[in-house]
Write a protein that holds these residues in place. Sequence first.
Motif, mmCIF file in Angstrom:
data_model
loop_
_atom_site.group_PDB
_atom_site.id
_atom_site.type_symbol
_atom_site.label_atom_id
_atom_site.label_comp_id
_atom_site.label_asym_id
_atom_site.label_seq_id
_atom_site.Cartn_x
_atom_site.Cartn_y
_atom_site.Cartn_z
ATOM 1 N N PRO A 7 42.888 11.497 18.227
ATOM 2 C CA PRO A 7 41.986 10.440 18.683
ATOM 3 C C PRO A 7 41.686 9.476 17.536
ATOM 4 C CG PRO A 7 41.086 12.645 19.114
ATOM 5 C CD PRO A 7 42.255 12.811 18.213
ATOM 6 N N PRO A 8 41.408 8.216 17.841
ATOM 7 C CA PRO A 8 41.231 7.221 16.776
ATOM 8 C C PRO A 8 40.066 7.554 15.846
ATOM 9 C CG PRO A 8 40.693 6.306 18.944
ATOM 10 C CD PRO A 8 41.278 7.653 19.178
ATOM 11 N N GLU A 9 39.078 8.322 16.321
ATOM 12 C CA GLU A 9 37.921 8.604 15.455
ATOM 13 C C GLU A 9 38.259 9.617 14.344
ATOM 14 O OE1 GLU A 9 38.105 9.264 18.679
ATOM 15 O OE2 GLU A 9 37.243 11.212 19.195
ATOM 16 N N ILE A 10 39.422 10.246 14.418
ATOM 17 C CA ILE A 10 39.786 11.199 13.366
ATOM 18 C C ILE A 10 40.416 10.434 12.205
ATOM 19 C CG2 ILE A 10 41.283 13.157 12.778
ATOM 20 C CD1 ILE A 10 40.783 14.245 15.572
ATOM 21 N N ASP A 11 39.722 10.483 11.056
ATOM 22 C CA ASP A 11 40.158 9.734 9.880
ATOM 23 C C ASP A 11 41.091 10.611 9.052
ATOM 24 O OD1 ASP A 11 40.472 8.334 7.568
ATOM 25 O OD2 ASP A 11 38.329 8.200 7.067
ATOM 26 N N ILE A 12 42.365 10.234 9.041
ATOM 27 C CA ILE A 12 43.290 11.059 8.244
ATOM 28 C C ILE A 12 43.609 10.389 6.892
ATOM 29 C CG2 ILE A 12 44.253 12.346 10.188
ATOM 30 C CD1 ILE A 12 46.741 10.541 9.996
ATOM 31 N N SER A 13 42.734 9.418 6.507
ATOM 32 C CA SER A 13 42.936 8.805 5.186
ATOM 33 C C SER A 13 42.180 9.590 4.104
ATOM 34 C CB SER A 13 42.475 7.345 5.198
ATOM 35 O OG SER A 13 41.067 7.293 5.308
ATOM 36 N N LYS A 14 41.225 10.440 4.541
ATOM 37 C CA LYS A 14 40.446 11.236 3.574
ATOM 38 C C LYS A 14 40.467 12.694 4.024
ATOM 39 C CE LYS A 14 37.006 7.744 2.574
ATOM 40 N NZ LYS A 14 36.015 7.096 3.388
#
Length: 287
Positions: free
Chosen positions: A33-40
């Motif tokens: 889902p877009p709310e999951i931030d995989i940059s951190k």
Amino acid sequence: MTTQPHEPQTGRESQSGLSVDWSWTASDEDWIPPEIDISKPSAARMYDFALGGKDNFEVDRRAVNEIGRVIPDLTAVASANRGFLVRAVDLLAEQGIDQFVDLGAGIPTSPNVHEVAQVKAPGVRVAYIDNDPIVMAYNRALRAPRPGVLALDHDLRHPQSLLEDPRLRAHIDLGRPVGLLFIAVLHFVRREMAIKVVEQYRRLLPPGSCIAISAICSDGMEPGYVSTLEKVYDTSPTPLVVRSRSQVEQLFDGTELIGPGLVDVTHWRDDQPYLPIRVLCGVGRVV
Ligand SMILES: C[S@@+](CC[C@H](N)C(=O)[O-])C[C@H]1O[C@@H](n2cnc3c(N)ncnc32)[C@H](O)[C@@H]1O
């Protein structure tokens, strides 16, 4: 530690003998889902990786591996912490507590709190609380559809709004003792705030309720290990707060410690060797 990011996850053995369908995995990037931030890196996903799970991303694995280059036995530390959770829930269920609120519940892993508790407390009700979107995605799929289980997206730092949430009130009877779990989560909450937050929950719970806490403790740990942990978690949205023994002890103010008192997770109703990361734990009864 190694893992195959695209290997489908087929199952983890439950120590309680109960099994869960784990066929859903974060490795399938289509569903992210877009709310999951995989940059951190995220604390929930890093912990999942440390436990040998597959619900994590490259950024999480890199962060854990950076710690692992300095500190050995990370998997053993995460497992020892889960071991404390299992023994504490088992003891409380045996003592008649049949409703639990698991704060900072994490990505589901076997055995879950409801699986452990239902052995001694059939009909147990459990509310899993977390504020990480990946945990909520798993909760919707795996935990919430089960009888006696509720999963809510809440920030545990707001006790009143959580305990007044009508969904929680419909599930957990705050007129009867509750098992409140803060397992490996308060080290993501600032020191003064954590003291206030635990105190607020304690005041809102009926006598006989029990508060279980485990938290990373600097006493007995190499200073270099503490700084490595702090440095890596500083790159995540939840910096790590490492406490001294007396600061962990303060979190139990207003409760009576049961069992062996305040000890390392390797020694709470167990006798395992100490591990490089010290995690202090205890269970306090609200009086
Ligand atoms: C290290 S994991 C521990 C999971 C589980 N309690 C265990 O010990 O196996 C910490 C969890 O706390 C959650 N968490 C951190 N800060 C939180 C907050 N303010 N409110 C709710 N959950 C939080 C994270 O998302 C993560 O899932």
